[in-house]
Design an enzyme around this catalytic site. Sequence first.
Site, PDB file in Angstrom:
ATOM      1  N   ASP A  22       0.929  -1.251  -0.087  1.00  0.00           N
ATOM      2  CA  ASP A  22       0.136  -0.066   0.254  1.00  0.00           C
ATOM      3  C   ASP A  22       0.967   1.213  -0.032  1.00  0.00           C
ATOM      4  OD1 ASP A  22      -1.667   2.246   0.834  1.00  0.00           O
ATOM      5  OD2 ASP A  22      -2.963   0.926   2.032  1.00  0.00           O
ATOM      6  N   SER A  57      -2.120   4.614 -14.119  1.00  0.00           N
ATOM      7  CA  SER A  57      -2.977   4.413 -15.063  1.00  0.00           C
ATOM      8  C   SER A  57      -3.420   3.278 -15.212  1.00  0.00           C
ATOM      9  CB  SER A  57      -2.213   4.866 -16.286  1.00  0.00           C
ATOM     10  OG  SER A  57      -2.191   6.152 -16.691  1.00  0.00           O
ATOM     11  N   ASN A  66      -5.746  13.089 -10.721  1.00  0.00           N
ATOM     12  CA  ASN A  66      -6.573  13.329 -11.910  1.00  0.00           C
ATOM     13  C   ASN A  66      -6.040  14.804 -12.224  1.00  0.00           C
ATOM     14  OD1 ASN A  66      -8.311  15.640 -10.091  1.00  0.00           O
ATOM     15  ND2 ASN A  66      -8.894  13.562  -9.141  1.00  0.00           N
ATOM     16  N   VAL A  99      -5.759   4.832  -5.810  1.00  0.00           N
ATOM     17  CA  VAL A  99      -4.974   5.266  -5.152  1.00  0.00           C
ATOM     18  C   VAL A  99      -4.954   6.705  -4.675  1.00  0.00           C
ATOM     19  CG1 VAL A  99      -3.269   5.749  -7.007  1.00  0.00           C
ATOM     20  CG2 VAL A  99      -2.359   4.765  -4.811  1.00  0.00           C
ATOM     21  N   ASP A 100      -5.239   7.566  -5.523  1.00  0.00           N
ATOM     22  CA  ASP A 100      -5.482   8.944  -5.110  1.00  0.00           C
ATOM     23  C   ASP A 100      -6.384   9.091  -4.027  1.00  0.00           C
ATOM     24  OD1 ASP A 100      -5.335  11.825  -5.643  1.00  0.00           O
ATOM     25  OD2 ASP A 100      -7.082  11.709  -6.883  1.00  0.00           O
TER      26      ASP A 100
HETATM   27  N1  AR6 Z   1      -1.250   1.627  -2.903  1.00  0.00           N
HETATM   28  C1  AR6 Z   1      -0.832   1.083  -4.091  1.00  0.00           C
HETATM   29  N2  AR6 Z   1      -1.720   1.122  -5.335  1.00  0.00           N
HETATM   30  C2  AR6 Z   1      -2.958   1.295  -5.264  1.00  0.00           C
HETATM   31  C3  AR6 Z   1      -3.463   1.729  -4.027  1.00  0.00           C
HETATM   32  C4  AR6 Z   1      -2.728   1.644  -2.817  1.00  0.00           C
HETATM   33  N3  AR6 Z   1      -3.435   2.018  -1.598  1.00  0.00           N
HETATM   34  N4  AR6 Z   1      -4.833   1.632  -4.401  1.00  0.00           N
HETATM   35  C5  AR6 Z   1      -4.961   1.320  -5.598  1.00  0.00           C
HETATM   36  N5  AR6 Z   1      -3.650   1.097  -6.039  1.00  0.00           N
HETATM   37  P1  AR6 Z   1      -5.982   4.064  -9.989  1.00  0.00           P
HETATM   38  P2  AR6 Z   1      -5.342   5.663 -12.469  1.00  0.00           P
HETATM   39  C6  AR6 Z   1      -3.490   0.691  -7.393  1.00  0.00           C
HETATM   40  O1  AR6 Z   1      -7.490   3.915 -10.596  1.00  0.00           O
HETATM   41  O2  AR6 Z   1      -5.767   4.419 -13.270  1.00  0.00           O
HETATM   42  C7  AR6 Z   1      -8.630   8.488  -9.616  1.00  0.00           C
HETATM   43  O3  AR6 Z   1      -9.954   8.628  -9.399  1.00  0.00           O
HETATM   44  C8  AR6 Z   1      -4.581   0.076  -8.339  1.00  0.00           C
HETATM   45  O4  AR6 Z   1      -4.617  -1.216  -8.036  1.00  0.00           O
HETATM   46  O5  AR6 Z   1      -5.958   4.900  -8.490  1.00  0.00           O
HETATM   47  O6  AR6 Z   1      -4.141   6.380 -12.793  1.00  0.00           O
HETATM   48  C9  AR6 Z   1      -7.754   9.591  -9.876  1.00  0.00           C
HETATM   49  O7  AR6 Z   1      -8.487  10.859  -9.046  1.00  0.00           O
HETATM   50  C10 AR6 Z   1      -3.978   0.435  -9.834  1.00  0.00           C
HETATM   51  O8  AR6 Z   1      -3.048  -0.675 -10.128  1.00  0.00           O
HETATM   52  O9  AR6 Z   1      -5.276   5.317 -10.866  1.00  0.00           O
HETATM   53  C11 AR6 Z   1      -7.866   9.792 -11.284  1.00  0.00           C
HETATM   54  O10 AR6 Z   1      -9.096  10.449 -11.787  1.00  0.00           O
HETATM   55  C12 AR6 Z   1      -3.274   1.642  -9.659  1.00  0.00           C
HETATM   56  O11 AR6 Z   1      -3.104   1.833  -8.255  1.00  0.00           O
HETATM   57  C13 AR6 Z   1      -7.857   8.422 -11.615  1.00  0.00           C
HETATM   58  O12 AR6 Z   1      -8.316   7.682 -10.692  1.00  0.00           O
HETATM   59  C14 AR6 Z   1      -3.572   2.855 -10.338  1.00  0.00           C
HETATM   60  O13 AR6 Z   1      -5.074   2.876 -10.340  1.00  0.00           O
HETATM   61  C15 AR6 Z   1      -6.365   7.750 -12.284  1.00  0.00           C
HETATM   62  O14 AR6 Z   1      -6.533   6.707 -12.574  1.00  0.00           O
END
Ligand code: AR6
Length: 177
Positions: free
Chosen positions: A17, A124, A32, A41-42
């Site tokens: 995490d 992404s 975003n 993750v955001d």
């Molecule tokens: N630690 C590490 N990785 C994580 C965690 C965590 N706590 N939680 C999720 N992931 P995403 P994106 C992974 O959707 O595709 C948001 O709403 C997850 O499994 O977080 O770049 C923003 O505000 C995945 O492999 O980011 C943007 O609008 C990775 O993090 C949009 O999502 C990225 O998933 C960005 O989308």
Amino acid sequence: MHRYIFGDVTLELIEGDITRQPDMEAIANAANAQLYAGGGVDGAIHRAAGPGLEKEAHPLGPLKPGEAVITGGHNLPNKYVIHCLGPVYNRDIPHDTFLANCYKNALHLCEEKNIKSIAFPAISTGVFGYPPEEAAPVTLKAVIDAMPSLKSLQTIRVVLFGSRMHEIFREALKKLI
Ligand code: AR6
């Protein structure tokens, strides 16, 4: 393969995490464009950091795909957060260039601030729909290509959420080195 070393710089792949990496000076966020607290993750980073993170980050936007900006870590155990806007797969074309730019620009900011360690999530590969099998080699190549020119950074950690993602990145690293 969990680790790749070039000179004084180590690239590590771990399952975990991103909000629980207290030994890292900086963490990267998959943000975003407006730098508002979002999901994935955001959302986890903003929840752990507290509302001050969004207050500081939002005025630095909007970001274009591949861009990165830096803020403080607020209530996180890390001194800095580097917010990257990854490409939306098949919309922000060429998505591989934009994805690589996220990592390059984040590493460049670390060097400017004399940061010694950073942890990245797999930008992404969630909401933005980049298939992890395609994102992994692009991500790792961008980092490996930058490693010879790094002066302050010593540790780059990619924190993969879940064992499947960890496996995909480990396999990609094996093929690259
Ligand atoms: N630690 C590490 N990785 C994580 C965690 C965590 N706590 N939680 C999720 N992931 P995403 P994106 C992974 O959707 O595709 C948001 O709403 C997850 O499994 O977080 O770049 C923003 O505000 C995945 O492999 O980011 C943007 O609008 C990775 O993090 C949009 O999502 C990225 O998933 C960005 O989308």
